[in-house]
Every structure is written in C-alpha cells, then in structure tokens.
Design an enzyme around this catalytic site. Structure first.
Site, mmCIF file in Angstrom:
data_model
loop_
_atom_site.group_PDB
_atom_site.id
_atom_site.type_symbol
_atom_site.label_atom_id
_atom_site.label_comp_id
_atom_site.label_asym_id
_atom_site.label_seq_id
_atom_site.Cartn_x
_atom_site.Cartn_y
_atom_site.Cartn_z
ATOM 1 N N GLU A 232 4.152 -4.307 12.395
ATOM 2 C CA GLU A 232 3.142 -3.251 12.216
ATOM 3 C C GLU A 232 2.002 -3.926 11.462
ATOM 4 O O GLU A 232 2.094 -4.163 10.264
ATOM 5 C CB GLU A 232 3.773 -2.093 11.444
ATOM 6 C CG GLU A 232 3.018 -0.807 11.601
ATOM 7 C CD GLU A 232 2.105 -0.543 10.428
ATOM 8 O OE1 GLU A 232 0.930 -0.975 10.522
ATOM 9 O OE2 GLU A 232 2.546 0.067 9.452
ATOM 10 N N CYS B 280 -3.433 1.160 6.873
ATOM 11 C CA CYS B 280 -3.699 0.455 8.143
ATOM 12 C C CYS B 280 -4.328 1.383 9.173
ATOM 13 O O CYS B 280 -4.928 0.912 10.133
ATOM 14 C CB CYS B 280 -2.408 -0.083 8.735
ATOM 15 S SG CYS B 280 -1.544 -1.159 7.640
ATOM 16 N N ASN C 161 0.801 -1.229 0.000
ATOM 17 C CA ASN C 161 0.000 0.000 0.000
ATOM 18 C C ASN C 161 0.833 1.278 0.000
ATOM 19 O O ASN C 161 0.362 2.322 -0.442
ATOM 20 C CB ASN C 161 -1.025 0.001 1.137
ATOM 21 C CG ASN C 161 -0.416 -0.101 2.502
ATOM 22 O OD1 ASN C 161 0.740 -0.473 2.646
ATOM 23 N ND2 ASN C 161 -1.178 0.223 3.523
HETATM 24 C C1 SIN Z 1 0.199 1.833 6.696
HETATM 25 O O1 SIN Z 1 -0.884 1.839 6.163
HETATM 26 O O2 SIN Z 1 0.702 0.789 7.104
HETATM 27 C C2 SIN Z 1 1.041 3.075 6.872
HETATM 28 C C3 SIN Z 1 0.292 4.313 6.864
HETATM 29 C C4 SIN Z 1 1.098 5.510 7.312
HETATM 30 O O3 SIN Z 1 2.327 5.518 7.331
HETATM 31 O O4 SIN Z 1 0.464 6.488 7.677
#
Ligand code: SIN
Length: 493
Positions: free
Chosen positions: A260, A294, A159
């Site tokens: 994560e 995420c 992503n």
């Molecule tokens: C993610 O979706 O894992 C990262 C999003 C972000 O860095 O804000």
C-alpha cells in the site's frame, strides 16, 4: 513531560519475541520524541539482524499449532483483543497523540478505526470457504481449500500507528498466519501497546512478534526477513520507493506481497456539483491527520464556472482551522511528524509560489507561545497551481490544498490520470451520467463520489499503478494472507 497512562505497563519499552519481552540483542535503544517539541519521552529497542532472526524463529515455531487451531478459536482471541482495545481507547488515543501528533479526539478515533479492522477480521476468520468444482470427468471430485501462507512480515508507517498495524495483523491472525512486525521508527509505542493487549487476549507464544528499530537499523531487520525463506509474505504501507525495493528484494524467495504505497489523489469539482458538499468533503479528506494520509487529496481541480466561489468558501473554512498541540482538546491540526516532513511542505509551497501560484490563506510555519515547537504549519490554500509544480507531482503530505482550474471533463480526466500513482480519487458532480463516466475513467483503486470520508473496514483499501497491489479490509483482505489449494480426488465411484 513524561507520558502518564492509566495503565503504565502498556509501555513495555521492549520487543516481544516468542514469550518474552526483551531488549535488542545488542542492547541498543531508540529514542521516541514528541513531534511537537522534538523532546525525547520514551525509549524502545533499536533492533538488528539477530532480533529479526529470533522473531522469525519464534513465528515459524508457532505456525503449525496456530494454523491448526479451529478458526472459531482464533476468532475468539481476536474478539478478546477487540474488547481490550476498546477498553483502553483513552490510553491508546493518548499514546497516538503523543508519539504521532494527532489531536486527542482524532487519536481516539484512530483507535476505534483500528478496532473496526480487528472486529471485521474476527468475523471473517470463520468464513474462509473453499469451493466444490463440477468434475470434468467421471469418478473425480475437485475442490479448493484456503490455507494460511505462513509467517507474515508486517512493516507499518507512522501516520496511523494503530490502524495500519491492526489491519495487517488482524487478517494475518484470522487466516492462521503468524507474524513478525516492525512499526515505524517515529511511532513504535502504540504498536507495542497493541501487541501487549493481544497477548492479554490469549495469543499463544510466538504467534505475534514485534521488533522496533531506528531508520538506520531498519534495513538490517527487513533484509533478514526478505532473505528468510520461512517468511512467506510481506505486507507494507509506505513509500513507493521502498515498496519497489521490497518487491525486488523478495523476488529470490518469491514472497507474496501486499504493498500500500504512495498516492497523488485528485479531487475534482465539476460545475454541476453541490459546492458546499464539495468543500465539506474536501475538508474531511484533506485535513484528516493534518493532511498526512496516503489518500489525502493532493491535486484539487475545480471547473472554471465554480472555481472562484469554491475557493472563497474553502479558504474561509481552512482559515478557521485551529492548529495546536495534540493535547489541547480544541486543536484540529497538530504538529507534523518531524522536520523532514515540514521541510518538504515548505519546499512545495515555495516551489508553487515561484511558479506563479498564489497563497489564498496560510502559507507558512507557525511558532508562537501556543505552538511552541518547530513542526506546526498553517493550513494553506494555494490557487493557480499547475501540473508541473512539485505539489502536483508528489504527495505534499501536509495541510496544503493545491487548487487549479479546468474547463472540460476530458481535460480534467487526462490531468487526474497523468501520474504514476492510483490510490484514491474524489469527484463531485450531480449529473448521473457524468458520475458513471468519471468513476469509470479514473485510474484509481478507490474513488469517492460526492464523498470525502472513504475509510471503512468492510471496504477494500488499496491502489493501482505505482500505488501498489493487494487489498486491506473487506472480504478481499483475508485472501491476501491465504493461498488456494486445489484437491483432486480420484476413484470416486
Ligand atoms: C494511509 O494513509 O495509508 C491510510 C489511510 C486510511 O486508512 O484511510
């Protein structure tokens, strides 16, 4: 359509192992497709166990010299890498858009977001201080130093093809670790280009190695790294299911882990909130990368006194979003990454409607002459969502806002925390006492208070509960790549 870059050599189409750009040992290749049209436009190696082992051999051989290099010299290389990334923002942005589907402006924005982590860790590299500890007995000196953990395996998601690898590789290199990396199967090209630029910045042979692999071959690559005792750390962004597998499978060699993982972010709007600010914050947080993040708000709870007004204002903004190809400069939402992603979005909406939720706007795929591909989904607002619906229990990972209404603070806190996940949470309120109460009560690694845009290299990114552990970015981000060694010297008279 072939992908044309100002620097076509940023598409090496090969693995980097040690000093050589090489194909997979087996000769196998992996097709890279445009998410809008599903047409193949590039190929990279489909690596296996031999390639994974060779990458660790190279990283392990390079580690002793790299860790001994003065931190200022490592920082200089990171700074050159930063300069090259910034210089090639157009090419890198185009690459991200093409392989991942982000609209071009957002793709370039991601490049600068990635660059901000390289910049941050180029600065932090020289600040890995230890401590002097007051001695408990005469004649002794106690101190700590921080040391790089060793070879790091970085496994990154699709992503954010630039930002996620940058925020893993930059701290690892800054700390003095060497790296073996595997980007996501859908988006390997941006990572390969970044690694190429890192080499141009002067990174020595073997310090950074990258292998690409298909979904089918990824377990072969990762299993080699998990079993190899020379790999001392695994850093992973992706699903909770895979994160748990990595934790179990790395137990035999007790690797350090940064995980994560998935989220299920609540977004709460209280009656006392600034409603327009809350709508704007939700638009920013929810529709970044078409909802494929995420930290995307997955459950929107609106207090009953402002519920109707909030939904009306939100629907007007969501309905006005322009969905289109990533290459069209007016697009705000591109295609979803692949058919599995859009099938899940569709299934969540269907399930919500079957359970009694209503579509306020959107609610279907779009395919027409402008959006001529199978992966476009209309930005959607659902209202009347309940806690047991699929869109409340799992990340939808798409442009769907799932709204429900609540009456009391206690009830919404209980609902917000009623999930195994705890990555991000957001709330809007102008009551200062409530702000502290709610921030304190939310079980989440990241909390947005009257703010939807939380990402910053200087801030710690990471979750609690089944959203994982470890922090990326910030002054904590380097510690994840180091261990603390305690030195005790006696006979100090
Ligand atoms: C993610 O979706 O894992 C990262 C999003 C972000 O860095 O804000």
């Amino acid at each position: 359509m072939p992908l044309t870059l100002a620097r076509q050599d940023l598409l090496p189409g090969l693995n980097l192992i040690g000093k050589h750009w090489v194909p997979a040992a087996s000769g196998a290749t992996l097709d890279v497709s445009d998410p809008a049209t599903d047409t193949v436009f590039a190929q990279v190696p489909d690596s296996g166990a031999d390639d994974a082992r060779a990458a660790v051999d190279a990283a392990s051989a390079a580690f002793p010299a790299w860790r001994k290099l003065p931190s200022r010299d490592r920082a200089q290389i990171l700074k050159k890498w930063l300069a090259l990334i910034t210089e090639h923002v157009d090419d890198l942005g185009r690459l991200i858009s093409r392989e991942q589907g982000k609209p071009l402006a957002e793709g370039k924005g991601e490049v600068m977001y990635a660059a901000s982590y390289v910049e941050w860790f180029s600065e932090e590299a020289v600040r890995t201080y230890g401590d002097m500890i007051p001695e408990p007995a005469m004649g002794r000196k106690l101190m700590t130093v921080k040391e790089p953990v060793g070879v790091v395996a970085a496994i990154t998601p699709w992503n954010f093809p630039a930002a996620m690898i940058a925020r893993k590789i930059a701290p690892a290199l800054a700390a003095g670790c060497t790296v073996v990396a595997k980007p996501a199967e859908d988006t390997p090209l941006t990572s390969l280009a970044l690694v190429k630029l890192a080499r141009e910045a002067g990174l020595p042979d073997g310090v950074l190695n990258i292998v690409t692999a298909s979904r089918a071959k990824t377990p072969e690559v990762v299993d080699v790294w998990l079993a190899d005792k020379r790999v001392r750390k695994v850093t992973f962004t992706g699903s909770t299911a895979v994160g748990k597998h990595l934790a179990r499978a790395s137990a035999d060699t007790l690797k350090k882990l940064s995980l994560e993982l998935g989220g299920n972010a609540p977004f709460i709007v209280f009656d006392d909130a600034d409603i327009d600010a809350a709508v704007d914050g939700l638009m920013v947080a929810k529709f970044r990368n078409g909802g494929q993040t995420c930290v995307s708000p997955n459950r929107v709870f609106v207090q009953s006194g402002v519920h109707a007004a909030f939904v009306e204002k939100l629907a007007a903004k969501v309905g006005a979003l322009k969905v289109g190809p990533a290459t069209d400069s007016t697009s705000q939402i591109g295609p979803m990454i692949n058919s599995r992603a859009i099938d899940k979005i569709e299934a969540h909406v269907k399930d919500a409607l079957a359970g009694g939720a209503k579509v306020v706007v959107g609610g279907a795929r779009i395919r027409d002459s402008e959006r001529d591909g199978p992966h476009y989904y209309a930005p959607t607002v659902l209202d009347g969502v309940t806690t047991t619906m699929a869109c409340s229990c799992e990340e939808t990972f798409g442009p769907v806002v799932a709204v429900s209404s609540f009456d009391t603070e206690a009830q919404v806190i209980a609902n917000a925390n009623d999930t195994p996940y705890g990555l991000a949470a957001y709330f809007y309120s102008t009551d200062i006492r409530r702000v502290w109460r709610v921030a304190d009560a939310l079980e989440s690694g990241i909390v947005g208070i009257n703010e939807g845009a939380l990402a910053a290299a200087s801030a710690p990114f990471g979750g609690v509960k089944e959203s994982g552990y470890g922090r990326e970015g910030s002054r904590y981000g380097l510690d994840d790549y180091m261990h603390v060694k305690y030195l005790c010297q006696g006979q100090v008279i």
